[in-house]
Motif scaffolding. Structure first.
Motif, mmCIF file in Angstrom:
data_model
loop_
_atom_site.group_PDB
_atom_site.id
_atom_site.type_symbol
_atom_site.label_atom_id
_atom_site.label_comp_id
_atom_site.label_asym_id
_atom_site.label_seq_id
_atom_site.Cartn_x
_atom_site.Cartn_y
_atom_site.Cartn_z
ATOM 1 N N ARG A 65 5.872 12.263 -6.792
ATOM 2 C CA ARG A 65 6.537 13.350 -7.545
ATOM 3 C C ARG A 65 5.886 14.685 -7.241
ATOM 4 O O ARG A 65 6.574 15.701 -7.072
ATOM 5 C CB ARG A 65 6.459 13.052 -9.051
ATOM 6 C CG ARG A 65 7.220 14.093 -9.895
ATOM 7 C CD ARG A 65 8.684 14.098 -9.546
ATOM 8 N NE ARG A 65 9.412 15.177 -10.204
ATOM 9 C CZ ARG A 65 9.560 16.397 -9.697
ATOM 10 N NH1 ARG A 65 9.002 16.706 -8.518
ATOM 11 N NH2 ARG A 65 10.259 17.314 -10.340
ATOM 12 N N VAL A 66 4.555 14.711 -7.181
ATOM 13 C CA VAL A 66 3.847 15.945 -6.840
ATOM 14 C C VAL A 66 4.213 16.381 -5.414
ATOM 15 O O VAL A 66 4.459 17.561 -5.151
ATOM 16 C CB VAL A 66 2.326 15.742 -6.977
ATOM 17 C CG1 VAL A 66 1.570 16.957 -6.443
ATOM 18 C CG2 VAL A 66 1.955 15.491 -8.434
ATOM 19 N N LEU A 67 4.256 15.414 -4.509
ATOM 20 C CA LEU A 67 4.587 15.718 -3.118
ATOM 21 C C LEU A 67 5.995 16.284 -3.001
ATOM 22 O O LEU A 67 6.228 17.237 -2.242
ATOM 23 C CB LEU A 67 4.458 14.457 -2.269
ATOM 24 C CG LEU A 67 4.766 14.614 -0.773
ATOM 25 C CD1 LEU A 67 3.736 15.529 -0.125
ATOM 26 C CD2 LEU A 67 4.762 13.249 -0.093
ATOM 27 N N ALA A 68 6.955 15.731 -3.730
ATOM 28 C CA ALA A 68 8.333 16.217 -3.668
ATOM 29 C C ALA A 68 8.413 17.681 -4.082
ATOM 30 O O ALA A 68 9.113 18.491 -3.453
ATOM 31 C CB ALA A 68 9.232 15.363 -4.558
ATOM 32 N N ILE A 96 0.247 28.919 0.277
ATOM 33 C CA ILE A 96 -0.216 27.552 0.095
ATOM 34 C C ILE A 96 -1.134 27.445 -1.118
ATOM 35 O O ILE A 96 -1.036 26.498 -1.912
ATOM 36 C CB ILE A 96 -0.956 27.047 1.353
ATOM 37 C CG1 ILE A 96 -0.061 27.168 2.594
ATOM 38 C CG2 ILE A 96 -1.421 25.612 1.150
ATOM 39 C CD1 ILE A 96 1.193 26.361 2.545
ATOM 40 N N LYS A 97 -2.000 28.395 -1.298
ATOM 41 C CA LYS A 97 -2.961 28.317 -2.408
ATOM 42 C C LYS A 97 -2.254 28.382 -3.759
ATOM 43 O O LYS A 97 -2.672 27.734 -4.731
ATOM 44 C CB LYS A 97 -4.011 29.427 -2.305
ATOM 45 C CG LYS A 97 -3.466 30.848 -2.408
ATOM 46 C CD LYS A 97 -4.593 31.868 -2.276
ATOM 47 C CE LYS A 97 -4.054 33.301 -2.365
ATOM 48 N NZ LYS A 97 -5.146 34.289 -2.207
ATOM 49 N N HIS A 98 -1.154 29.146 -3.831
ATOM 50 C CA HIS A 98 -0.428 29.235 -5.090
ATOM 51 C C HIS A 98 0.341 27.944 -5.377
ATOM 52 O O HIS A 98 0.439 27.506 -6.527
ATOM 53 C CB HIS A 98 0.526 30.432 -5.061
ATOM 54 C CG HIS A 98 -0.170 31.746 -5.103
ATOM 55 N ND1 HIS A 98 -0.065 32.695 -4.105
ATOM 56 C CD2 HIS A 98 -1.017 32.275 -6.024
ATOM 57 C CE1 HIS A 98 -0.799 33.744 -4.412
ATOM 58 N NE2 HIS A 98 -1.390 33.516 -5.563
ATOM 59 N N ILE A 99 0.885 27.331 -4.338
ATOM 60 C CA ILE A 99 1.548 26.040 -4.513
ATOM 61 C C ILE A 99 0.538 25.005 -4.998
ATOM 62 O O ILE A 99 0.811 24.222 -5.906
ATOM 63 C CB ILE A 99 2.199 25.589 -3.193
ATOM 64 C CG1 ILE A 99 3.339 26.550 -2.814
ATOM 65 C CG2 ILE A 99 2.726 24.165 -3.315
ATOM 66 C CD1 ILE A 99 3.951 26.259 -1.454
ATOM 67 N N ALA A 100 -0.652 25.022 -4.388
ATOM 68 C CA ALA A 100 -1.693 24.067 -4.761
ATOM 69 C C ALA A 100 -2.077 24.217 -6.233
ATOM 70 O O ALA A 100 -2.124 23.234 -6.985
ATOM 71 C CB ALA A 100 -2.919 24.264 -3.873
ATOM 72 N N PHE A 122 -3.978 21.245 -8.316
ATOM 73 C CA PHE A 122 -5.090 21.067 -7.381
ATOM 74 C C PHE A 122 -6.115 22.171 -7.590
ATOM 75 O O PHE A 122 -5.766 23.326 -7.836
ATOM 76 C CB PHE A 122 -4.586 21.088 -5.937
ATOM 77 C CG PHE A 122 -3.741 19.910 -5.574
ATOM 78 C CD1 PHE A 122 -4.317 18.758 -5.060
ATOM 79 C CD2 PHE A 122 -2.367 19.941 -5.763
ATOM 80 C CE1 PHE A 122 -3.528 17.660 -4.736
ATOM 81 C CE2 PHE A 122 -1.572 18.849 -5.435
ATOM 82 C CZ PHE A 122 -2.162 17.703 -4.921
ATOM 83 N N SER A 123 -7.385 21.814 -7.462
ATOM 84 C CA SER A 123 -8.445 22.783 -7.712
ATOM 85 C C SER A 123 -8.573 23.817 -6.610
ATOM 86 O O SER A 123 -9.028 24.931 -6.845
ATOM 87 C CB SER A 123 -9.785 22.051 -7.902
ATOM 88 O OG SER A 123 -10.086 21.256 -6.740
ATOM 89 N N ASP A 124 -8.182 23.443 -5.389
ATOM 90 C CA ASP A 124 -8.227 24.414 -4.296
ATOM 91 C C ASP A 124 -7.227 24.009 -3.208
ATOM 92 O O ASP A 124 -6.742 22.876 -3.164
ATOM 93 C CB ASP A 124 -9.640 24.546 -3.707
ATOM 94 C CG ASP A 124 -10.161 23.214 -3.161
ATOM 95 O OD1 ASP A 124 -9.616 22.738 -2.149
ATOM 96 O OD2 ASP A 124 -11.098 22.656 -3.754
ATOM 97 N N SER A 144 -4.208 20.525 0.844
ATOM 98 C CA SER A 144 -3.815 20.342 2.245
ATOM 99 C C SER A 144 -4.182 18.947 2.741
ATOM 100 O O SER A 144 -3.415 18.316 3.475
ATOM 101 C CB SER A 144 -4.471 21.406 3.130
ATOM 102 O OG SER A 144 -3.969 22.693 2.809
ATOM 103 N N ARG A 145 -5.352 18.440 2.336
ATOM 104 C CA ARG A 145 -5.747 17.089 2.733
ATOM 105 C C ARG A 145 -4.824 16.047 2.100
ATOM 106 O O ARG A 145 -4.409 15.079 2.750
ATOM 107 C CB ARG A 145 -7.201 16.825 2.335
ATOM 108 C CG ARG A 145 -8.222 17.620 3.148
ATOM 109 C CD ARG A 145 -9.625 17.076 2.952
ATOM 110 N NE ARG A 145 -10.080 17.180 1.566
ATOM 111 C CZ ARG A 145 -10.689 18.232 1.052
ATOM 112 N NH1 ARG A 145 -10.930 19.304 1.823
ATOM 113 N NH2 ARG A 145 -11.091 18.238 -0.208
ATOM 114 N N PHE A 146 -4.504 16.245 0.824
ATOM 115 C CA PHE A 146 -3.577 15.346 0.119
ATOM 116 C C PHE A 146 -2.216 15.331 0.823
ATOM 117 O O PHE A 146 -1.650 14.272 1.093
ATOM 118 C CB PHE A 146 -3.433 15.833 -1.335
ATOM 119 C CG PHE A 146 -2.268 15.255 -2.086
ATOM 120 C CD1 PHE A 146 -2.382 14.043 -2.754
ATOM 121 C CD2 PHE A 146 -1.058 15.934 -2.151
ATOM 122 C CE1 PHE A 146 -1.313 13.512 -3.467
ATOM 123 C CE2 PHE A 146 0.019 15.417 -2.861
ATOM 124 C CZ PHE A 146 -0.114 14.198 -3.517
#
Length: 302
Positions: free
Chosen positions: A235-238, A251-255, A260-262, A267-269
């Motif tokens: 669900r998070v990935l979608a 990307i940082k705002h999406i994270a 996500f903490s950073d 990006s690794r996830f």
């Protein structure tokens, strides 16, 4: 930062509520004003049903491009991204209703409600009972007769049940049964949809449902073939994929918006589950989408 726009109706700002629980119009009535193109958006509180009698075009449904033609029936629940390009000869209708109105119409068949939680694109052939119900609804929609509202509600209930039957026929037998595990699974889906951005532990969901984490995992595997954690990640990935394709958020705002903490952890996830870094996914994914789906380039001067 540009997010995916949220509308109440085509091109109408989400702050403007529907004057009623139900709204209907022809596809041409609004699409013609926008060059027969409805850019990607989502509705926060409304379910929409779009039916094409003649003509066609293309739909963008959660990143999938699907051709539309005579008999196409699109059911779009709240919070799912969609957009359309129609040919100028398209003849069809759009029905929009609030979630409470949907629940009211299906009060007698509550087990049908979960079948409206995901987008659908069906082809309804002529002579099918659902096609007949849609034609009757359209006739009443275009008429001005006594007790029109009651008639429309009755016909719309028939349409909704017809759509639910299509979805029910596609469900595995285990998912169709109104068993306790099936109810637990639907409860988990509802909880996950409401707070997936917080990425809560499996124990939180299990406790809210009243079962153990082991039981929750077993229920999820039986109903979906995935563990509870896999469903949380999916669900998070979608949502991450939606933001990457349909917004210009960094990307940082999406994270951060997804708990996500950073950005590096996000990006690794993402790369582990998709096989691409977020930036690569955004570039390759947009290259495959129709032009109307891609956010316009930001103006450096603005």
């Amino acid at each position: 930062m540009k997010r995916v726009p949220t509308y109440s109706l085509y091109g109408v700002n989400s702050a403007e509520p529907l004057s009623d629980q139900l709204h209907f119009e022809s596809i041409a009535a609004r699409s013609r004003l926008h060059g027969w193109e409805i850019k990607p958006h989502r509705h926060e509180r409304f379910l929409q049903i779009l039916y094409i009698h003649a003509g066609g075009g293309e739909a963008l449904l959660e990143g999938r491009r699907e051709p539309l033609r005579s008999g196409s029936l699109v059911t779009m629940p709240p919070r799912h991204i969609h957009g359309f390009v129609f040919t100028p000869d398209t003849d069809g209708m759009v029905v929009t209703m609030t979630e409470p109105h949907l629940r009211t119409l299906l009060a007698g068949v509550p087990d049908a409600l979960p079948l409206f939680e995901h987008p659908r694109h069906d082809r309804v052939r002529r002579g099918h009972a659902l096609a007949d119900a849609l034609a009757l609804f359209r006739g009443e929609m275009e008429a001005v007769s006594a007790w029109r509202g009651a008639s429309l509600s009755a016909l719309l209930t028939l349409v909704l049940i017809g759509i639910a039957r299509l979805g029910n026929a596609e469900q595995p037998a285990a998912a169709r049964r109104s068993s306790r595990p099936a109810r637990h699974f639907r409860h988990f889906q509802q909880l996950l949809e409401s707070d997936y951005r917080a990425q809560k532990e499996i124990g939180h969901y299990a406790g809210a449902i009243g079962i153990t984490p082991t039981q929750l995992n077993r229920v999820c595997r039986q109903a979906s073939g995935q563990s509870a954690l896999q469903m949380i990640h999916a669900r998070v990935l979608a949502e991450a994929q939606r933001d990457l394709l349909f917004s210009d958020l960094e990307i940082k705002h999406i994270a951060l918006s997804l708990g996500f903490s950073d950005a590096a952890y996000f990006s690794r996830f993402f790369a582990r589950l998709v096989g691409q870094a977020p930036t690569e996914f955004r570039q390759s994914g947009r290259a495959r989408l129709p032009a109307f789906a891609v956010p316009p380039a930001r103006d450096p001067a603005g």
